[in-house]
Design a protein around this motif. Structure first.
Motif, short mmCIF file in Angstrom:
data_model
loop_
_atom_site.label_atom_id
_atom_site.label_comp_id
_atom_site.label_asym_id
_atom_site.label_seq_id
_atom_site.Cartn_x
_atom_site.Cartn_y
_atom_site.Cartn_z
N VAL A 334 4.25 11.56 6.98
CA VAL A 334 3.13 11.11 7.82
C VAL A 334 2.36 10.01 7.11
CG1 VAL A 334 1.00 11.81 8.99
CG2 VAL A 334 2.95 13.40 8.88
N THR A 335 2.39 8.82 7.68
CA THR A 335 1.57 7.73 7.15
C THR A 335 0.15 7.86 7.69
OG1 THR A 335 2.21 6.27 8.97
CG2 THR A 335 3.51 6.15 6.94
N ALA A 395 8.29 11.09 11.40
CA ALA A 395 8.36 10.01 10.41
C ALA A 395 7.94 8.72 11.10
CB ALA A 395 9.76 9.89 9.82
N PRO A 396 7.49 7.73 10.36
CA PRO A 396 7.13 6.45 10.99
C PRO A 396 8.38 5.77 11.55
CG PRO A 396 7.04 6.26 8.61
CD PRO A 396 7.23 7.71 8.91
N LEU A 397 8.16 4.93 12.55
CA LEU A 397 9.28 4.23 13.19
C LEU A 397 9.99 3.32 12.21
CD1 LEU A 397 10.76 3.66 15.87
CD2 LEU A 397 9.11 1.80 16.27
N ILE A 434 4.73 15.13 3.69
CA ILE A 434 4.38 14.07 2.74
C ILE A 434 3.37 13.16 3.45
CG2 ILE A 434 5.22 12.18 1.30
CD1 ILE A 434 6.42 14.89 0.56
N PHE A 435 2.17 13.07 2.89
CA PHE A 435 1.16 12.15 3.40
C PHE A 435 1.22 10.86 2.59
CE2 PHE A 435 -0.76 16.35 4.36
CZ PHE A 435 -0.85 16.23 5.75
N TRP A 490 0.30 8.99 -2.42
CA TRP A 490 0.86 10.01 -1.54
C TRP A 490 0.52 11.39 -2.07
CZ3 TRP A 490 4.11 13.41 -4.00
CH2 TRP A 490 4.62 12.98 -5.24
N ALA A 491 0.64 12.37 -1.18
CA ALA A 491 0.48 13.77 -1.56
C ALA A 491 1.47 14.60 -0.76
CB ALA A 491 -0.95 14.26 -1.31
#
Length: 543
Positions: A334-335, A395-397, A434-435, A490-491
Motif C-alpha cells: 500500500v502506497t 498493490a499500486p498499478l 507493506i506501507f 516503509w513499514a
C-alpha cells in the motif's frame, strides 16, 4: 446555546462509554465489578485561552480499543455508524479483549477530536503486577493542539480552499498551553513530585495534525508500554508520538530539588509545511522547590530530526517473544502519500489554494477514500449495493521509485481516483501489509492506524521497500495499533484477521484523513458462533 449544541451533536460520531474529561486526573486503581457503565453528555462550554474566549465541545463539563465481535460500537462516522442525531443517544457496548494499558478515546467525525477526547486506563487483573517496579504515582499526560477558530468550521474552510490547514495557535499539555504563549503565564499543568520517587506517565497524543516530541528537563524516560502493550524497558531522553499513539514511561525524581520543564514540541518531516514551532510547557516540580523559581528548560530534538524518531522506534520491542504469523495468506503493498490535483473550480482563487494553485488530496494506492452517506458496515451487513466497492487494489498499478521518482508534474492530475473502495479479507487469514511512503508531493512520516486490531511491526526502513534486503524481526516485534511509516521509507506489519466486521485503516493526521488517506478492511465471518458479527443494536444511529 441549545441550537449550537444540537448542531454539534449532529457531527458527533465516536464516543465510547468510558469516563474521562478533556483534562484528565491521576488514575486510581479500579474497584468493584468488571462491567462499567458511564454516561457522556455532549455540550458546549466557554473557555478562555490565548487572550480569547470561544465555545468548544466538551464531554461531562473509542478508538484504539480492540473490540472483539463488537464492530457496531467502533464509532468512526460512515464506516461503522452514522453520526448521532440531535437530541438522541447511542449506547456503546463492548468487551476489552485481552487488553490492559493506556488507551485513547475521541470523537471520530469532522475535527471534533480537537476537544472531544480523553484517556482510558485498563489495569491488570487484581494481583497481577506490572512487569516493572510499581510506581509511586501515575499521571495521564495528554498532548493536544488548540485553535482559536471553531474546529468544525475550520475543517470545512480548509477543504473548501483546496489548500493546507493553518498551524494550531498553541500546543497543550492536559489542556494547558504553558508560559510560552500569550495570556498563558498561569495556564500551566503541574505535577508535584517527591524526591527519589518513580512516576508512571501515561502519554497520549490527541493532536489533530502534528506529531510531537516530549521530554523532561534533566530527566530520563524509560519506555515500558506502547499502544497498550508492554515493551522491553528502553531508556531515552525524549519520545515522539504521532496522533493517536500512546506511550507509558517511568520517570524517577533523581535530580536536585527544583522545577523542571516538561516540553511538547513539533516533529515535522514534510517539506514546505507551516506548523506551530512554540513548545507547550508543563512543570515537573519537586516538593520543596520555591514556587516562583525558574524552571530548567527541556531540550527537544530539532523539528525535523528523523534520526531521533528512528532511534526511539529502534528501541521498541515486545516484552517477551511473540507468535508472529510466519505464513502469509494475504500480502498487500500500500502506497501512502499526498497528491495535488488539477484545479477544476470556476473560482480558483477561493478553491485552489494548494501547491502551484492545485487542490490538495491524499491517497492509498492512488485511491482517495470517500465516505458514503450510510455506514459501510450497515451496507455490508444488509447487502445494500451502491455504497462501496470491494476492489481496493492490493498493490499500486505501477511500480517505480516511489520516494524519488513521482511520475507527475504538479499540479497536473495524479490520476488518483476518488471512491469508497475497500479490501475484503477471509476470516482467519494471515495478513501482511507493506506501507510505502511516496514523494509525489513530499515525503512525510504518516501515523497509520488500524481499527479493531493490533499488529506486529516486523520491519521498517528508509527508501523503497525491497523484499530482498528488508530486515524483519519475527521474534519480539512491538505490538501496536498505530505505526509511523518513516519519512521517505516503509513499514511492514502482520496480523491475523480474526475479528469480523468493517475496520477503518487510515492516517491519523486529521487533514490527511480529510483529504482521503484511508480505506477499510472488511473481515468476513468465520464458521463458529464466536466468529460471526452479531446483529446491529436496536438504537444504531440512522443517517
Amino acid at each position: 446555546m441549545a441550537s449550537l449544541t444540537n448542531s454539534l451533536l449532529l457531527w458527533l460520531s465516536f464516543l465510547l462509554l468510558l469516563c474521562a474529561s478533556t483534562v484528565p486526573v491521576m488514575a486510581q486503581w479500579p474497584r468493584g465489578g468488571s462491567t462499567r457503565f458511564y454516561e457522556f453528555k455532549i455540550q458546549t462550554m466557554r473557555v478562555t485561552k490565548l487572550c480569547n474566549t470561544k465555545e468548544i465541545v466538551t464531554v461531562n463539563n473509542m478508538h484504539g480499543v480492540r473490540q472483539r465481535l463488537s464492530c457496531w460500537f467502533d464509532g468512526p462516522s460512515y464506516i461503522t455508524q452514522c453520526p448521532i442525531q440531535p437530541g438522541q443517544a447511542f449506547t456503546y457496548e463492548f468487551t476489552m479483549f485481552q487488553q490492559k494499558g493506556t488507551f485513547f478515546w475521541h470523537a471520530h467525525v469532522s475535527w471534533l477530536r480537537g476537544t472531544v477526547y480523553g484517556g482510558l486506563i485498563v489495569y491488570p487483573k487484581t494481583g497481577v503486577p506490572y512487569p516493572f517496579k510499581y510506581p509511586y504515582e501515575e499521571h495521564i499526560i495528554i498532548l493536544g493542539e488548540y485553535w482559536l477558530q471553531d474546529v468544525v468550521q475550520l475543517e470545512r474552510q480548509v477543504i473548501a480552499s483546496g489548500g493546507p490547514p493553518p498551524p494550531a495557535n498553541a500546543f497543550t499539555i492536559n489542556g494547558h498551553p504553558g508560559p510560552n504563549y500569550n495570556c498563558s503565564g498561569n495556564d500551566v499543568y503541574k505535577i508535584d513530585v517527591v524526591p527519589g520517587k518513580t512516576y508512571l506517565l501515561r502519554l497520549i497524543n490527541a493532536g489533530l495534525n502534528m506529531e510531537n516530541f516530549f521530554g523532561i528537563a534533566n530527566h530520563k524516560l524509560t519506555i515500558v508500554e506502547a499502544d497498550a502493550e508492554y515493551t522491553k524497558p528502553f531508556t531515552t531522553t525524549r519520545v515522539m508520538l504521532g496522533p493517536g499513539q500512546t506511550i507509558n514511561v517511568l520517570v524517577t525524581a533523581d535530580q536536585p530539588i527544583g522545577k523542571y520543564s516538561m516540553a511538547m514540541g513539533p516533529y515535522m518531516s514534510a517539506q514546505g509545511v507551516a506548523f506551530q514551532n512554540i513548545s507547550a510547557i508543563a512543570y515537573f516540580q519537586y516538593l520543596g522547590a520555591l514556587p516562583n523559581s525558574l524552571s530548567l528548560p527541556a531540550k527537544l530534538p530539532n523539528f525535523n530530526d528523523n534520526l531521533a524518531v528512528k532511534t526511539i522506534m529502534d528501541g521498541l520491542k515486545s516484552l517477551n517473544p511473540v507468535n508472529v504469523p510466519k505464513e502469509i495468506d494475504t500480502n498487500l503493498f500500500v502506497t501512502i502519500g499526498l497528491n495535488v490535483q488539477k484545479c477544476r473550480s470556476k473560482t480558483p482563487q477561493e478553491n485552489c489554494q494548494g501547491v502551484n494553485n492545485g487542490v490538495m488530496a491524499a491517497s492509498m494506492n492512488n485511491i482517495s477514500f470517500v465516505k458514503p452517506n450510510i455506514s459501510v458496515l450497515e451496507a455490508f451487513y444488509k447487502k445494500i449495493d451502491g455504497f462501496y466497492t470491494d476492489d481496493f487494489p492490493g498493490a499500486p498499478l505501477k511500480f517505480y521509485d516511489f520516494v524519488n521518482g513521482a511520475p507527475n508534474n504538479i499540479p497536473n492530475n495524479t490520476n488518483a481516483a476518488n471512491g469508497t473502495r475497500v479490501k475484503v479479507l477471509e476470516y482467519g487469514s494471515r495478513v501482511q501489509i507493506i506501507f510505502q511512503d511516496t514523494g509525489t508531493l513530499t515525503t512525510e512520516n504518516h501515523p497509520i492506524h488500524l481499527h479493531g486490531y493490533s499488529f506486529y511491526v516486523i520491519g521498517y526502513g528508509t527508501g523503497n521497500y525491497n523484499p530482498q534486503t528488508a530486515n524483519f524481526n519475527l521474534v519480539d516485534p512491538p505490538y501496536m495499533n498505530t505505526i509511523g511509516v518513516p519519512v521517505g521509507g516503509w513499514a511492514a506489519i502482520r496480523f491475523t484477521a480474526d475479528n469480523p466486521g468493517v475496520w477503518f485503516l487510515h492516517c491519523h493526521i486529521e487533514i490527511h484523513l480529510s483529504w482521503g488517506l484511508g480505506t477499510a478492511l472488511i473481515v468476513k465471518n468465520g464458521k463458529g458462533e464466536l466468529e460471526r458479527l452479531p446483529h446491529p443494536p436496536a438504537d444504531l444511529p440512522r443517517c
